[in-house]
Structure formats: C-alpha cells, structure tokens
Write an enzyme that holds these catalytic residues in place. Sequence first.
Site, PDB file in Angstrom:
ATOM      1  N   HIS A  33     -12.016  -2.811  -0.360  1.00 38.10           N
ATOM      2  CA  HIS A  33     -11.335  -2.192   0.781  1.00 38.10           C
ATOM      3  C   HIS A  33     -12.229  -2.343   2.004  1.00 38.10           C
ATOM      4  CE1 HIS A  33     -10.343   1.475   3.248  1.00 38.10           C
ATOM      5  NE2 HIS A  33      -9.118   1.058   2.980  1.00 38.10           N
ATOM      6  N   GLU A  71      -1.048  -0.656  -4.152  1.00 35.70           N
ATOM      7  CA  GLU A  71      -2.292   0.070  -3.906  1.00 35.70           C
ATOM      8  C   GLU A  71      -2.069   1.570  -3.790  1.00 35.70           C
ATOM      9  OE1 GLU A  71      -5.499   0.223  -0.198  1.00 35.70           O
ATOM     10  OE2 GLU A  71      -4.514  -1.662  -0.714  1.00 35.70           O
ATOM     11  N   HIS A  82      -0.451   4.406  -0.309  1.00 37.64           N
ATOM     12  CA  HIS A  82      -1.221   5.455   0.382  1.00 37.64           C
ATOM     13  C   HIS A  82      -1.102   6.828  -0.269  1.00 37.64           C
ATOM     14  CE1 HIS A  82      -3.471   4.504   4.040  1.00 37.64           C
ATOM     15  NE2 HIS A  82      -2.625   3.519   4.272  1.00 37.64           N
ATOM     16  N   GLU A 136     -10.203   2.992  -2.677  1.00 38.02           N
ATOM     17  CA  GLU A 136     -10.813   3.176  -1.356  1.00 38.02           C
ATOM     18  C   GLU A 136     -11.346   4.585  -1.167  1.00 38.02           C
ATOM     19  OE1 GLU A 136      -7.610   3.831   2.018  1.00 38.02           O
ATOM     20  OE2 GLU A 136      -6.843   2.398   0.550  1.00 38.02           O
ATOM     21  N   ASP A 163       0.842  -1.190   0.000  1.00 35.83           N
ATOM     22  CA  ASP A 163       0.000   0.000   0.000  1.00 35.83           C
ATOM     23  C   ASP A 163       0.880   1.244   0.000  1.00 35.83           C
ATOM     24  OD1 ASP A 163      -1.941   1.918   0.290  1.00 35.83           O
ATOM     25  OD2 ASP A 163      -2.979   0.922   1.936  1.00 35.83           O
ATOM     26  N   ASP A 201     -14.946   0.580  -1.321  1.00 36.39           N
ATOM     27  CA  ASP A 201     -15.219   0.262   0.081  1.00 36.39           C
ATOM     28  C   ASP A 201     -16.729   0.166   0.281  1.00 36.39           C
ATOM     29  OD1 ASP A 201     -15.818   0.743   2.956  1.00 36.39           O
ATOM     30  OD2 ASP A 201     -13.651   0.980   3.111  1.00 36.39           O
TER      31      ASP A 201
END
Length: 382
Positions: free
Chosen positions: A284, A209, A185, A235, A183, A257
């Site tokens: 997610h 991700e 972010h 997400e 991830d 999500d």
Amino acid sequence: MKITRIETFRVPPRWLFCRVETDEGIVGWGEPVVEGRADTVRTAVAELAEYLVGLDPRHIEDHWQVMTRGTFYRGGPVLSSAVAGIDQALWDIRGQALGIPVYDLIGGAVRDRARVYCWVGGDEPAEIADAVNAQVEAGFTAVKMNATGLTGRLGGAADIAAAHARVATAREVLGPGRDVAVDLHGRLGPAGARRLLAALEELHPLFAEEPVTPEHTRLLEPLVRSTTVPIATGERLYSRWDFLPALTAGIAVAQPDPSHAGGISELRRIAALAETFDVQLAPHCPLGPIALAASLQVAFATPNFLIQEQSIGIHYNDGAELLDYVVDPEVFRFTDGHVARPTGPGLGITIDENAVRRADAAAGAPWRSPLWRHPDGSFAEW
C-alpha cells in the site's frame, strides 16, 4: 558514524518527511506519517530522536527493536509510522555509506522491473470510462478504484448494482488483458461485502481490498471461502503479528504500507511471512516519493511481489505532487505499466531539500480524513 540530528517536515498534500543527518555528511530520508495525523507522528519521531541522536545509524535492527519494544506500551499506527520513517532513513544511510541500493542489502534483486498501478476516480460510469482510458493510453496495465461511495453496511440493491456498473465499465475499457482492483475500504459489513463480491466475480477483479475493517480481521475467513475474488488487506495492519490472522484466514494479497508497518525492516519480514502462505505482496503506498522509493526497494528483493501502488495523479494530491520533491523524476518513470529497477545507492532517490524546506515553511492547515455520515446522521465508514 553517529547520528547528529533528526528533523521532520510537514509538506503538501498530506505527507511528513524525516531527515536523519550524520557526522560523516551522509543524510538519509524517510516518510513517517499517518494520513490526517502528521503532527501527532511528528511528535513521536521527536521522542524517538531523543534516543537515536549520538548513536551509530548502521545498527538498524537494534534500533528497530528498541524503538518498537523499548517502552511498556507498544504498537499502533502512530508509533509504527514514526518507526517506519526513521527505519527508511537508516536504510538509506546504510546504502549510501556502502554505495549500493537497499535491495542489495536485503538479499539482492529478483526482478528487473516492477509492475505498478494507479488510481482512477469518478462515481459515474462515464467518468470511470474516461479515467481508465486515460491510464490505458498512458501505458498502465492495471488500475484500482473504489467499489462504492457512502453505503449502508448490508449493501442495498441499488448500491450493489451501481458498484457492478462502475467496475463493468472499467473492465470494458481494460479488456481481458489488463486488470482492475477494487477497494471496499471496509465500508460494507461482512454480509454486504459478500453480496458485492458475488456480483463482481464475473468481472474478474485482480483483487478486492479491505472487505472488512481491520478490527474485524477474524471475520475474513468465511468471506474468503464465499468468493473466487482474491481478497487483499493490510494497509491498517502494522506488524507481522497483525498480519498473521489475515494470512491464516486465507487472504491472497498482503498490503503492508512502508510508512505504517515499521518501515523496510518490517515490510520485508511481512513479505517473507506471507510467502509461507503463498500470499502475494502488493504494498500500500498512496503517499510521497520516499515511501514509494522504500517500497520499491523491498519489491525488487521480494520473490512474492505482485504489484506496487503509487500516487502520481491520485485525487488526494491537492497542492503538490510526488515528483515535486525529487531532484531526478526519471527514477519514477513508468513504461508499459512498470518501473525499472533503480540503481542509485540507498533508496535510489535524491530529495530536493530546498523544496522540502520551503514547503514545510509554507505549510497550511494539516490534511484531515473526510467525515462521512449516513442520511440519518449516524457515522459512516469513509
């Protein structure tokens, strides 16, 4: 059947639950929350309840259309998350009323079990090794980890080397037969992400991700072209319209999500849209039991499903755990890195209402996202 009351409960560690009651005694549960903004979403749910109370809960699609399009200003994480929790609860009611799981209402099961992954933490390679080994011993076949901590947008040599060392340690423990997802972010900029992905290619991550923040989705296409690592995102995308630019950019994995992207109704539409691009679905879900149950209902009816995130043992869960709020934790038993298809009606779980009410009554200060700053004092992506 009519909706008679809609209640919300803020519960540790950082979740908001929604209870929708009907005049026939059937109660549905949902999880409408934006992490760090639970009270804001709670207000949005109360506003939507003004419209819904007195109406038939079985008219799920009509309610979804009105909740999302019935005002001049639309979209965004707060409204989409409020709608998502209510939508989950309405599907739960519909399934209970008919005595069947939600996945039977949206096409029927396409698999008997769903693969799941867990988070591992630790910034030092030794900590990563211990954390990954613990999950391997627990039977998991896939883990996910952060690529970096606080870092500059371009990704310096030391940052890239440290990220590579951590992922390499995880890969060594996992071996070639298990997977590690990474991830980013959005902490790096596109150029920094390109550098990092080049370094990680030899370690064969399951996916990388969120290499860019959602406002920079238009920059995904050249990044996708520059790497063999499958790119995942979603997400912080809240509708099929938000996902379309990412899909056309060539992402490999869509990550809506269930508690942010409009609930079960929109999640299944995003999954179908992703299928037209031959993109896999990996919802997610670092949230609570209701969000996970809702996500799994979609997973079991989705042909292009890849893997499911779940939050048991995640580092965010301070003061409460996912299983604390369900009557029967066996629904979420993981065997050989998979969860079996639930057979109960609706969302397939029974919420411990007494535990939820006690937790809400005792809730302390709400959870807030950490605020990171660079060494020079400027804002940094968390």
